[in-house]
Design an enzyme around this catalytic site. Structure first.
Site, PDB file in Angstrom:
ATOM      1  N   ASN A  13       0.867  -1.188   0.000  1.00 50.91           N
ATOM      2  CA  ASN A  13       0.000   0.000   0.000  1.00 50.91           C
ATOM      3  C   ASN A  13       0.898   1.230   0.000  1.00 50.91           C
ATOM      4  O   ASN A  13       1.552   1.518   1.003  1.00 50.91           O
ATOM      5  CB  ASN A  13      -0.887  -0.021   1.254  1.00 50.91           C
ATOM      6  CG  ASN A  13      -1.652   1.281   1.429  1.00 50.91           C
ATOM      7  OD1 ASN A  13      -1.831   2.051   0.484  1.00 50.91           O
ATOM      8  ND2 ASN A  13      -2.116   1.526   2.653  1.00 50.91           N
ATOM      9  N   LYS A  15       0.010   4.317  -0.175  1.00 46.84           N
ATOM     10  CA  LYS A  15      -0.603   5.515   0.436  1.00 46.84           C
ATOM     11  C   LYS A  15      -0.410   6.721  -0.489  1.00 46.84           C
ATOM     12  O   LYS A  15      -0.486   6.569  -1.705  1.00 46.84           O
ATOM     13  CB  LYS A  15      -0.011   5.765   1.830  1.00 46.84           C
ATOM     14  CG  LYS A  15       0.056   4.490   2.661  1.00 46.84           C
ATOM     15  CD  LYS A  15       0.384   4.741   4.097  1.00 46.84           C
ATOM     16  CE  LYS A  15       0.583   3.412   4.812  1.00 46.84           C
ATOM     17  NZ  LYS A  15       0.388   3.476   6.229  1.00 46.84           N
ATOM     18  N   HIS A  99      -9.365   0.944   5.028  1.00 44.71           N
ATOM     19  CA  HIS A  99      -8.050   1.104   5.670  1.00 44.71           C
ATOM     20  C   HIS A  99      -8.200   1.999   6.899  1.00 44.71           C
ATOM     21  O   HIS A  99      -8.995   2.947   6.893  1.00 44.71           O
ATOM     22  CB  HIS A  99      -7.044   1.710   4.682  1.00 44.71           C
ATOM     23  CG  HIS A  99      -5.638   1.669   5.192  1.00 44.71           C
ATOM     24  ND1 HIS A  99      -5.152   2.602   6.077  1.00 44.71           N
ATOM     25  CD2 HIS A  99      -4.630   0.787   4.970  1.00 44.71           C
ATOM     26  CE1 HIS A  99      -3.897   2.291   6.372  1.00 44.71           C
ATOM     27  NE2 HIS A  99      -3.547   1.204   5.714  1.00 44.71           N
ATOM     28  N   GLU A 101      -6.514   4.351   8.022  1.00 48.32           N
ATOM     29  CA  GLU A 101      -6.317   5.788   7.790  1.00 48.32           C
ATOM     30  C   GLU A 101      -7.573   6.411   7.199  1.00 48.32           C
ATOM     31  O   GLU A 101      -7.894   7.576   7.476  1.00 48.32           O
ATOM     32  CB  GLU A 101      -5.081   6.009   6.892  1.00 48.32           C
ATOM     33  CG  GLU A 101      -3.803   5.729   7.682  1.00 48.32           C
ATOM     34  CD  GLU A 101      -2.608   5.307   6.845  1.00 48.32           C
ATOM     35  OE1 GLU A 101      -2.630   5.464   5.616  1.00 48.32           O
ATOM     36  OE2 GLU A 101      -1.636   4.796   7.446  1.00 48.32           O
ATOM     37  N   GLU A 171      -5.142  -5.401  10.500  1.00 46.78           N
ATOM     38  CA  GLU A 171      -4.124  -4.370  10.684  1.00 46.78           C
ATOM     39  C   GLU A 171      -4.377  -3.649  12.006  1.00 46.78           C
ATOM     40  O   GLU A 171      -5.160  -2.693  12.065  1.00 46.78           O
ATOM     41  CB  GLU A 171      -4.204  -3.347   9.543  1.00 46.78           C
ATOM     42  CG  GLU A 171      -3.930  -3.933   8.184  1.00 46.78           C
ATOM     43  CD  GLU A 171      -3.341  -2.884   7.255  1.00 46.78           C
ATOM     44  OE1 GLU A 171      -2.222  -3.082   6.783  1.00 46.78           O
ATOM     45  OE2 GLU A 171      -4.000  -1.847   7.038  1.00 46.78           O
ATOM     46  N   GLY A 177       2.735   1.841  10.652  1.00 45.71           N
ATOM     47  CA  GLY A 177       3.650   2.972  10.516  1.00 45.71           C
ATOM     48  C   GLY A 177       4.394   3.314  11.785  1.00 45.71           C
ATOM     49  O   GLY A 177       5.025   4.366  11.880  1.00 45.71           O
ATOM     50  N   GLY A 238       2.952  -1.350   4.190  1.00 49.09           N
ATOM     51  CA  GLY A 238       2.959   0.073   3.870  1.00 49.09           C
ATOM     52  C   GLY A 238       4.370   0.530   3.538  1.00 49.09           C
ATOM     53  O   GLY A 238       4.863   0.359   2.421  1.00 49.09           O
TER      54      GLY A 238
END
Ligand code: PEP
Length: 257
Positions: A13, A15, A99, A101, A171, A177, A238
């Site tokens: 991913n 992002k 996701h 985020e 996740e 992150g 990520g």
């Protein structure tokens, strides 16, 4: 992992990273590293602007392309949004949905996840549905309740046939992150819970076939330990997916480096 029943998936991913030129450089770098048949389905989710170029460059080396999000309507006055049919038109085979985020910063809910999921399935996209608890939820002992709610509401109204292409990514938000990967045991516990939960609501056979990915600070040096767990079928990566060498090392987790 049960490779007989479930082919692993390693998905990156990106992002909000990478221009078209940077996308080209990534594919040039990874092409020789993943050449030939792979034990895993390899997927990259670039930003919308690089999707088409990634499709062109990924196809010859067997890398499937995913969107990071979509809108549930087919078309209409929804400024800034992209439909499932548009993603198919650009050559996408997969899409991320829900996701953390998107949930944290853009108002994604279990209800919008459910609508997006049905739109993706209707257009023939393979959805990668993301679930996972925050640190506060884990510390309050609510991990399973959160996963249960996200699965119940996010997957509501699906028949066993409709459910079959779906991939779920566990996740934990506290691992994304942060460099703080879940231990293989913590990840396995959540994956087993998810599989069991799908066994109860969809069917035991669907649960056995379901591919469940782990996401949260996956790196070349921790992928093998995670993949050794029986209910881990791959990873959603990520940060480490931005570098072709690191991502290729994760893809080739089964080889000694
Ligand atoms: C992600 O974005 O889904 C993710 C898991 O990120 P990272 O690997 O950087 O933690």
């Amino acid at each position: 992992m049960n490779p007989q029943l479930r082919k692993p998936v390693i998905a990156g991913n990106w992002k909000m990273y990478k221009t078209i030129a940077e996308t080209e450089a990534f594919f040039t770098g990874i092409a020789p590293l993943v050449a030939g048949p792979s034990h895993a389905d390899i997927v990259i989710a670039p930003p919308f602007t690089a999707l088409r170029r990634a499709v062109e460059l990924g196809a010859p080396i067997g890398i499937g392309i995913s969107a990071q999000d979509l809108h549930w309507e087919k078309e209409g006055a929804f400024t800034g949004e992209i439909s499932a049919a548009m993603l198919r038109d650009a050559g996408c085979r997969y899409t991320l949905i829900g996701h953390s985020e998107r949930r944290q910063f853009f108002g994604e809910t279990d209800q919008s996840v459910n609508k997006k999921l049905k739109a993706a399935l209707g257009a023939g996209l393979i959805p990668i549905v993301c679930v996972g608890e925050t640190l506060a939820e884990r510390e309050a002992g609510q991990t399973e309740a959160v996963l249960d709610r996200q699965l119940t509401q996010g997957l509501a109204g699906l028949t066993e046939a409709a459910f079959s292409p779906i991939i779920i990514a566990y996740e934990p938000v506290w691992a994304i992150g942060t460099g703080r990967t879940a231990t293989p045991e913590i990840a396995q516990q959540a994956h087993a819970f998810i599989r069991n939960r799908v066994g109860g609501t969809i069917s035991p056979a669907a649960a056995q076939r379901l591919r469940i990915l782990y996401g949260g600070s996956v790196k070349p040096d921790n992928i093998a330990g995670l993949m050794a767990q029986p209910d881990l079928d791959g990873a959603l990566v990520g940060g480490a997916s931005l570098d072709p060498h690191a991502f290729a090392d994760i893809v080739r987790f089964d080889r000694k480096r």
